[in-house]
Design a protein around this motif. Structure first.
Motif, PDB file in Angstrom:
ATOM      1  N   VAL A   1      71.784  -3.682  74.965  1.00  0.00           N
ATOM      2  CA  VAL A   1      72.141  -2.389  75.022  1.00  0.00           C
ATOM      3  C   VAL A   1      71.944  -1.954  73.313  1.00  0.00           C
ATOM      4  CG1 VAL A   1      73.892  -0.520  74.233  1.00  0.00           C
ATOM      5  CG2 VAL A   1      73.991  -1.908  76.507  1.00  0.00           C
ATOM      6  N   PHE A   2      71.775  -3.090  72.273  1.00  0.00           N
ATOM      7  CA  PHE A   2      71.394  -3.163  71.146  1.00  0.00           C
ATOM      8  C   PHE A   2      70.357  -3.129  71.067  1.00  0.00           C
ATOM      9  CE2 PHE A   2      75.954  -4.127  68.958  1.00  0.00           C
ATOM     10  CZ  PHE A   2      75.141  -3.633  67.871  1.00  0.00           C
TER      11      PHE A   2
ATOM     12  N   MET B   1      68.590   0.213  71.605  1.00  0.00           N
ATOM     13  CA  MET B   1      68.989   1.434  70.990  1.00  0.00           C
ATOM     14  C   MET B   1      67.818   1.698  70.375  1.00  0.00           C
ATOM     15  SD  MET B   1      72.143   3.465  71.700  1.00  0.00           S
ATOM     16  CE  MET B   1      72.815   4.580  70.318  1.00  0.00           C
TER      17      MET B   1
ATOM     18  N   LEU C   1      65.517   4.210  69.621  1.00  0.00           N
ATOM     19  CA  LEU C   1      65.700   5.034  68.051  1.00  0.00           C
ATOM     20  C   LEU C   1      64.370   4.499  67.490  1.00  0.00           C
ATOM     21  CD1 LEU C   1      67.778   6.408  65.426  1.00  0.00           C
ATOM     22  CD2 LEU C   1      67.977   3.633  64.731  1.00  0.00           C
ATOM     23  N   PHE C   2      63.444   3.913  67.138  1.00  0.00           N
ATOM     24  CA  PHE C   2      62.603   3.764  66.754  1.00  0.00           C
ATOM     25  C   PHE C   2      60.819   4.817  67.481  1.00  0.00           C
ATOM     26  CE2 PHE C   2      58.735   1.476  65.200  1.00  0.00           C
ATOM     27  CZ  PHE C   2      58.981   1.273  63.535  1.00  0.00           C
TER      28      PHE C   2
ATOM     29  N   VAL D   1      61.946   8.341  66.670  1.00  0.00           N
ATOM     30  CA  VAL D   1      61.688   8.708  65.520  1.00  0.00           C
ATOM     31  C   VAL D   1      60.130   8.689  64.673  1.00  0.00           C
ATOM     32  CG1 VAL D   1      62.077   8.509  62.669  1.00  0.00           C
ATOM     33  CG2 VAL D   1      64.356   7.893  64.639  1.00  0.00           C
TER      34      VAL D   1
ATOM     35  N   TRP E   1      60.080  17.074  64.059  1.00  0.00           N
ATOM     36  CA  TRP E   1      61.388  16.930  63.683  1.00  0.00           C
ATOM     37  C   TRP E   1      60.837  17.467  62.004  1.00  0.00           C
ATOM     38  CZ3 TRP E   1      64.836  11.859  65.581  1.00  0.00           C
ATOM     39  CH2 TRP E   1      64.431  11.931  66.594  1.00  0.00           C
TER      40      TRP E   1
ATOM     41  N   ILE F   1      54.979   2.502  49.237  1.00  0.00           N
ATOM     42  CA  ILE F   1      56.212   2.755  48.021  1.00  0.00           C
ATOM     43  C   ILE F   1      55.246   2.190  46.856  1.00  0.00           C
ATOM     44  CG2 ILE F   1      57.760   0.616  47.208  1.00  0.00           C
ATOM     45  CD1 ILE F   1      58.882   0.460  49.954  1.00  0.00           C
TER      46      ILE F   1
ATOM     47  N   ARG G   1      53.734   5.667  45.191  1.00  0.00           N
ATOM     48  CA  ARG G   1      54.587   6.257  44.951  1.00  0.00           C
ATOM     49  C   ARG G   1      55.148   4.983  43.498  1.00  0.00           C
ATOM     50  NH1 ARG G   1      59.997   7.098  48.246  1.00  0.00           N
ATOM     51  NH2 ARG G   1      58.135   7.768  50.165  1.00  0.00           N
TER      52      ARG G   1
ATOM     53  N   ILE H   1      66.581  12.467  59.259  1.00  0.00           N
ATOM     54  CA  ILE H   1      66.037  11.424  59.273  1.00  0.00           C
ATOM     55  C   ILE H   1      64.545  11.196  59.641  1.00  0.00           C
ATOM     56  CG2 ILE H   1      65.536   9.754  61.518  1.00  0.00           C
ATOM     57  CD1 ILE H   1      68.791  10.788  62.466  1.00  0.00           C
TER      58      ILE H   1
ATOM     59  N   LEU I   1      59.835   6.285  57.223  1.00  0.00           N
ATOM     60  CA  LEU I   1      60.536   4.047  56.595  1.00  0.00           C
ATOM     61  C   LEU I   1      61.103   3.791  56.143  1.00  0.00           C
ATOM     62  CD1 LEU I   1      56.879   2.607  57.948  1.00  0.00           C
ATOM     63  CD2 LEU I   1      58.657   3.516  59.597  1.00  0.00           C
ATOM     64  N   PHE I   2      60.957   4.203  54.876  1.00  0.00           N
ATOM     65  CA  PHE I   2      61.268   4.128  53.446  1.00  0.00           C
ATOM     66  C   PHE I   2      62.249   4.212  52.930  1.00  0.00           C
ATOM     67  CE2 PHE I   2      56.861   1.346  54.637  1.00  0.00           C
ATOM     68  CZ  PHE I   2      57.757   0.459  54.388  1.00  0.00           C
ATOM     69  N   GLY I   3      62.592   6.141  53.223  1.00  0.00           N
ATOM     70  CA  GLY I   3      63.422   6.578  52.402  1.00  0.00           C
ATOM     71  C   GLY I   3      62.991   7.029  51.737  1.00  0.00           C
TER      72      GLY I   3
ATOM     73  N   PHE J   1      75.182   8.421  58.710  1.00  0.00           N
ATOM     74  CA  PHE J   1      73.701   7.591  59.703  1.00  0.00           C
ATOM     75  C   PHE J   1      72.232   8.274  58.955  1.00  0.00           C
ATOM     76  CE2 PHE J   1      70.119   5.712  62.587  1.00  0.00           C
ATOM     77  CZ  PHE J   1      70.833   4.631  62.578  1.00  0.00           C
TER      78      PHE J   1
ATOM     79  N   LEU K   1      64.434   4.187  57.267  1.00  0.00           N
ATOM     80  CA  LEU K   1      64.238   3.718  58.868  1.00  0.00           C
ATOM     81  C   LEU K   1      64.514   2.306  59.032  1.00  0.00           C
ATOM     82  CD1 LEU K   1      64.510   4.662  62.173  1.00  0.00           C
ATOM     83  CD2 LEU K   1      61.905   4.022  62.075  1.00  0.00           C
TER      84      LEU K   1
ATOM     85  N   LEU L   1      67.866   0.192  60.232  1.00  0.00           N
ATOM     86  CA  LEU L   1      67.096  -0.531  61.479  1.00  0.00           C
ATOM     87  C   LEU L   1      67.994  -1.954  61.618  1.00  0.00           C
ATOM     88  CD1 LEU L   1      63.705   0.329  63.104  1.00  0.00           C
ATOM     89  CD2 LEU L   1      66.170   0.384  64.390  1.00  0.00           C
TER      90      LEU L   1
ATOM     91  N   MET M   1      71.586  -1.915  61.546  1.00  0.00           N
ATOM     92  CA  MET M   1      71.835  -2.084  63.243  1.00  0.00           C
ATOM     93  C   MET M   1      71.798  -2.815  63.387  1.00  0.00           C
ATOM     94  SD  MET M   1      69.720   0.707  65.494  1.00  0.00           S
ATOM     95  CE  MET M   1      70.619   0.393  67.046  1.00  0.00           C
TER      96      MET M   1
ATOM     97  N   TYR N   1      75.336  -4.870  62.404  1.00  0.00           N
ATOM     98  CA  TYR N   1      75.976  -4.871  63.510  1.00  0.00           C
ATOM     99  C   TYR N   1      75.797  -5.810  64.920  1.00  0.00           C
ATOM    100  CZ  TYR N   1      78.495  -1.013  61.508  1.00  0.00           C
ATOM    101  OH  TYR N   1      78.373   0.709  60.644  1.00  0.00           O
ATOM    102  N   PHE N   2      74.883  -5.690  64.827  1.00  0.00           N
ATOM    103  CA  PHE N   2      74.296  -6.802  65.938  1.00  0.00           C
ATOM    104  C   PHE N   2      74.950  -8.166  66.016  1.00  0.00           C
ATOM    105  CE2 PHE N   2      71.042  -9.485  67.740  1.00  0.00           C
ATOM    106  CZ  PHE N   2      71.469  -9.229  69.439  1.00  0.00           C
TER     107      PHE N   2
ATOM    108  N   MET O   1      77.313   1.979  68.101  1.00  0.00           N
ATOM    109  CA  MET O   1      76.339   2.712  68.964  1.00  0.00           C
ATOM    110  C   MET O   1      76.477   4.021  69.128  1.00  0.00           C
ATOM    111  SD  MET O   1      73.906   0.638  70.193  1.00  0.00           S
ATOM    112  CE  MET O   1      74.098   0.046  68.165  1.00  0.00           C
TER     113      MET O   1
ATOM    114  N   ILE P   1      75.329   6.283  66.099  1.00  0.00           N
ATOM    115  CA  ILE P   1      73.682   6.049  65.819  1.00  0.00           C
ATOM    116  C   ILE P   1      73.660   6.778  66.599  1.00  0.00           C
ATOM    117  CG2 ILE P   1      72.615   4.701  65.759  1.00  0.00           C
ATOM    118  CD1 ILE P   1      74.254   3.073  64.487  1.00  0.00           C
ATOM    119  N   GLY P   2      74.257   6.804  67.727  1.00  0.00           N
ATOM    120  CA  GLY P   2      73.260   7.649  68.683  1.00  0.00           C
ATOM    121  C   GLY P   2      73.000   8.924  69.193  1.00  0.00           C
TER     122      GLY P   2
END
Lengths: 465, 427
Positions: free
Chosen positions: A18-19, A22, A26-27, A30, A37, A117, A120, B283, B288-290, B310, B319, B323, B326, B329-330, B364, B367-368
């Motif tokens: 599941v982890f 997920m 998620l990746f 996005v 978005w 980065i 920037r 999001i 990728l790097f905020g 999140f 991102l 990850l 995440m 947590y794992f 999960m 985050i989901g």
């Protein structure tokens, strides 16, 4: 205890899967949806960034500048009026009037949201204001201007021209248009809309290509079938009529049915196919799919999935059901026919470069998929060649090239006095000039006249660059 | 555990500690530089964070704590504290509350740890926990609603109002009760355990706290399966859960709305879909790097510090970092599972399992929910979401895990000693 442990291991495995699932999902979401978005009109960060960041420039495939920020930070567009108007919806504007324009859909790239980065930090160190990435499009600006000039005066519509091998978009021209440099000017209705991507039209007879594909893939012996057209024929609760007026087509082979665009024959084919086969083929060709392309925002084409009576089925097969399609999607479908059954994904971005000149990785979509067998594609190609050679689409001929095509006259109203939308879709059957075109002209009558002519001009211009 | 590994494991946890401290120092330095003059609260937090992390890692070996687990949790706490400092600015007075709650949490963790390690009367405790839990869950009905929901207890202490979320603490109680009930072979006890879980879920259903309900359900199911391995009953449980979900969909408008928003937030932007759409935009804007700590506009997303923390992480830190969170947590969940597998008694085995599943499922779910992969449920992101109840309760859970780990290690040591003596005797 041993039992316990075994079960815990099972649960552990489930959680592990599941982890990982997920994380990947998620990746992936996005990655594939992120630009959509980000480009949302509800994103307040964009307007903040527009004030602080030097927005990247947009150029065409030959490096002709279409949009850039000047020294004062004011957005400027091409000086050439013809180019500026012809590429308006493709390039878009800073106020996002054109919802699918590059300046809206790729705002994140142009404003440097996805910048690295290193860049920037470098800009910060240099004390320069933040600079967005530059985008080079696959579009040819001169070609766009030529096509816009060839439009019949005052007619609304759209021309989409793509490379059917790579899916690169060479031109998207949508009429009426507007001036992105002067947004306060009054404009005609639907001027901000890029009809190539957003225009959902009834396909009319160009949909017969889909019905034909389905027939060739599902009905054995269809090649030797003979159809009889007496001008009108009853299907279920009503009649399907042919456009031939008092004359009728008489007996025709499948090949002649497409060449002369006989409604009765195609209604008959639809009836023999059944709704399940027809809808299945349409779905393979991209109908009802949720299009998520990296480069463009393409509206989804629709076909009715729950056709439950013969009358509706017959009209759907002819292209007059509740089916809606965008000109870009039709261009992709004929591309598949031209390209041995492989449908390309549309590409608009040639490359992205950072402010320091370093090329950024840009992920383009792979081919959409193999949507028909190459055998089917080559048969349809031959039939479409007949259409242009001595069928309904003779006006689409281009000197020196083998043009294949299909005309369409889509009824948009039950009122017979309302003119039909004219369609022409086709391509040049030539390895060196792999161009596919899709033309829609609103209320321009039969597809064999203005639409075919415009398609001929567009393809001709494309061969000259 | 192999004997030779112990030395290497020590250096491993030291490396983890160094990384966590490095992260804390960098994050805090950024915050301090951005806000001059620096408020006292920020100074204190900046000093306390690394000191506490170092201190916890240098606790006497006799305690036999699982340092990896501890460091991972401390990392999440630091992310939370640094992120909230960066994001909230001065909009929330006392933005260092999260740090104070974390300290309270650490104390609570050690209380639970000692208790779990030496207490043995689980039967009596379960009865007590059950009664207290039921009372706590009902209590919000009498203390009044917060934001229209009845899942908070309001306590007036002096002039200020303290709010507590009982369902967070009852989660931990449920795990202990179920661990006791399911650890024996008696069917009567098992049924009592299930009955307790059903009663809790029933109360939560009435309060309308479906997120917590779902977590209780998942934890109960996992613990039941682990103790019996009975696929038939577990399957039936899943069936009941699905039926209940369908029932909830048709009975509760709230649930229907959530599903509707999940399927298409964009067309409901102007009313209910607003939160989720803004979350997705945040999001994507992070890339990728905020956008960088404190940059961007994280406060556009409603509940940016709790339900949508999140997406704040994604927007601010990117991102890739999200990850990594995440992945942490794992690691916590897998560590917890290892503790469970290595346990000598069914009780600790089940308790550790319940904790791991709880943390994993909770992370999960939310985050989901933030990224439109699941319908949004109002559960908190453990250790990261702002809010004292969740943080302290989660630390209590880690206390249980650490106790189980500590007992495992003590048993291992005793075994080794015995083996050595036996060998020595033979010679």
């Amino acid at each position: 205890m041993k039992e316990f442990r075994r079960h815990v291991v099972v649960i552990r495995l489930i959680l592990l899967l599941v982890f990982i699932g997920m994380g990947i999902r998620l990746f992936d979401t996005v990655y594939s949806q992120g630009s959509r978005w980000l480009a949302s009109k509800h994103n307040t960060r964009l307007s903040v960034a527009k004030e602080q960041v030097v927005m990247g420039s947009i150029t065409d495939c030959n490096g002709v500048t279409l949009a850039y920020d000047d020294a004062l930070g004011i957005r400027c567009y091409s000086e050439n009026n013809a180019i500026r108007y012809a590429t308006a919806q493709t390039v878009g504007d800073v106020s996002s009037f054109s919802g699918t324009g590059v300046q809206t859909f790729h705002a994140g790239t142009l404003l440097g949201f996805s910048g690295s980065i290193i860049d920037r930090t470098w800009e910060l160190y240099k004390g320069k204001s933040k600079q967005g990435d530059n985008i080079q499009l696959t579009v040819n600006a001169d070609l766009c201007a030529d096509i816009a000039g060839a439009f019949p005066y005052g007619v609304k519509g759209a021309v989409t021209l793509i490379n059917y091998k790579t899916g690169e978009i060479l031109a998207m021209v949508s009429m009426p248009t507007y001036d992105p440099a002067n947004l306060s000017l009054p404009v005609e209705d639907t001027a901000y809309m890029n009809k190539c991507l957003q225009g959902l039209y009834t396909p009319g007879s160009v949909f017969k290509l889909v019905t034909l594909t389905s027939a060739l893939e599902n009905l054995t012996g269809v090649l030797s079938e003979v159809y009889t057209c007496e001008g009108t024929k009853q299907f279920g609760s009503g009649n399907v009529t042919c456009m031939s007026g008092n004359e009728h087509h008489g007996t025709l082979t499948l090949r002649e049915a497409l060449t002369r665009s006989c409604n009765i024959s195609f209604a008959q084919i639809g009836y023999e196919l059944g709704s399940e086969n027809l809808v299945k083929t349409a779905k393979t060709l991209g109908f009802n799919d949720n299009f998520i392309f990296a480069d463009i925002k393409l509206y989804n084409s629709e076909i009715q999935t729950d056709i439950n009576n013969v009358y509706d089925l017959a009209w759907t097969a002819v292209g007059q059901g509740k089916t809606l399609v965008t000109p870009m999607h039709m261009a992709l479908i004929v591309s598949a026919i031209a390209n041995d059954g492989v449908m390309p994904s549309p590409k608009l971005i040639k490359q992205v470069t950072g402010s320091t000149g370093i090329q950024r990785p840009h992920k383009s979509d792979g081919a959409y998929g193999t949507v028909m067998s190459s055998g089917t594609a080559s048969i349809i190609k031959e039939y479409m060649r007949d259409v242009v050679e001595y069928g309904t689409g003779t006006r689409a001929q281009v000197n020196g090239y083998r043009v294949c095509g299909k005309t369409g006259s889509a009824e948009v109203s039950d009122d017979k006095n309302v003119n039909t939308n004219a369609w022409f879709v086709g391509f040049i059957d030539d390895e060196r000039m792999p161009y596919a075109v899709s033309v829609v002209l609103e209320g321009a009558g039969s597809g064999g006249y203005h639409a075919a002519e415009l398609a001929s001009n567009a393809l001709y211009y494309a061969t000259t660059y | 555990m192999k004997a030779g590994g112990s030395k290497r494991k020590g250096t491993g946890s030291r490396l983890q500690m160094l990384f966590v401290i490095l992260f804390q120092l960098l994050g805090m330095a950024l915050l301090v530089l951005k806000r001059i003059p620096v408020p006292t609260g920020l100074w204190l937090t900046a000093v306390c964070l690394p000191v506490v992390t170092y201190g916890l890692n240098r606790l006497p070996k006799k305690l036999r704590l699982d340092k990896t687990l501890l460091n991972m949790v401390l990392f999440l706490c630091s992310v939370s504290i640094i992120l909230l400092f960066g994001v909230t600015r001065n909009t929330v007075p006392l933005d260092y509350m999260q740090a104070i709650f974390a300290l309270i949490g650490i104390v609570a963790m050690f209380v639970v740890f000692s208790f779990m390690k030496y207490f043995r009367e689980w039967g009596k405790l379960s009865v007590l926990l059950f009664v207290v839990s039921v009372l706590a869950l009902i209590a919000p009905r009498f203390t009044g609603s917060v934001n229209g929901a009845y899942n908070w207890i309001k306590l007036r202490i002096g002039g200020s109002v303290l709010t507590l979320q009982p369902s967070e603490f009852v989660k931990q109680a449920l795990i202990l009760i179920l661990a006791y009930c399911f650890s024996g072979e008696k069917w009567s006890l098992r049924i009592l355990g299930i009955a307790a879980a059903v009663i809790f879920c029933g109360i939560l259903a009435i309060q309308g706290d479906f997120g917590a309900l779902l977590l209780y359900f998942v934890v109960t199911l996992a613990m039941y399966y682990a103790s019996t391995g009975n696929l038939l009953v577990t399957g039936a449980g899943i069936g009941c859960g699905l039926a209940a979900a369908v029932g909830a969909y048709f009975l509760s408008e709230n649930v229907r709305n959530r599903v509707m928003i999940w399927l298409d937030p964009w067309s409901h932007y102007n009313d209910k879909g607003y939160q989720l759409v803004q979350s997705l935009i945040a999001i994507a804007s992070g890339g990728l790097f905020g956008m960088g700590l404190g940059s961007g506009s994280p406060r556009v997303v409603p509940l940016y510090d709790t339900d949508f923390v999140f997406s704040s992480i994604c927007e601010q830190l990117g991102l890739v970092f999200a990850l990594a969170v995440m992945a942490v947590y794992f690691v916590i969940v897998m560590r917890g599972m290892s503790i469970s597998v290595n346990s000598r008694t069914p009780f600790y085995c089940l308790a550790a399992l319940g904790e791991s599943v709880l943390i994993g499922a909770q992370a999960m779910l939310i985050i989901g929910g933030n990224v439109q992969l699941l319908p949004l449920t109002g559960v908190t992101l453990p250790f990261v979401a702002s809010g004292g109840s969740s943080l302290v309760a989660s630390f209590c859970g880690i206390g249980i895990l650490e106790a189980a780990a500590s007992i495992n290690r003590c048993d291992d040591m005793a075994d080794k000693k015995r083996q050595k003596e036996r060998k020595g005797g033979a010679i």
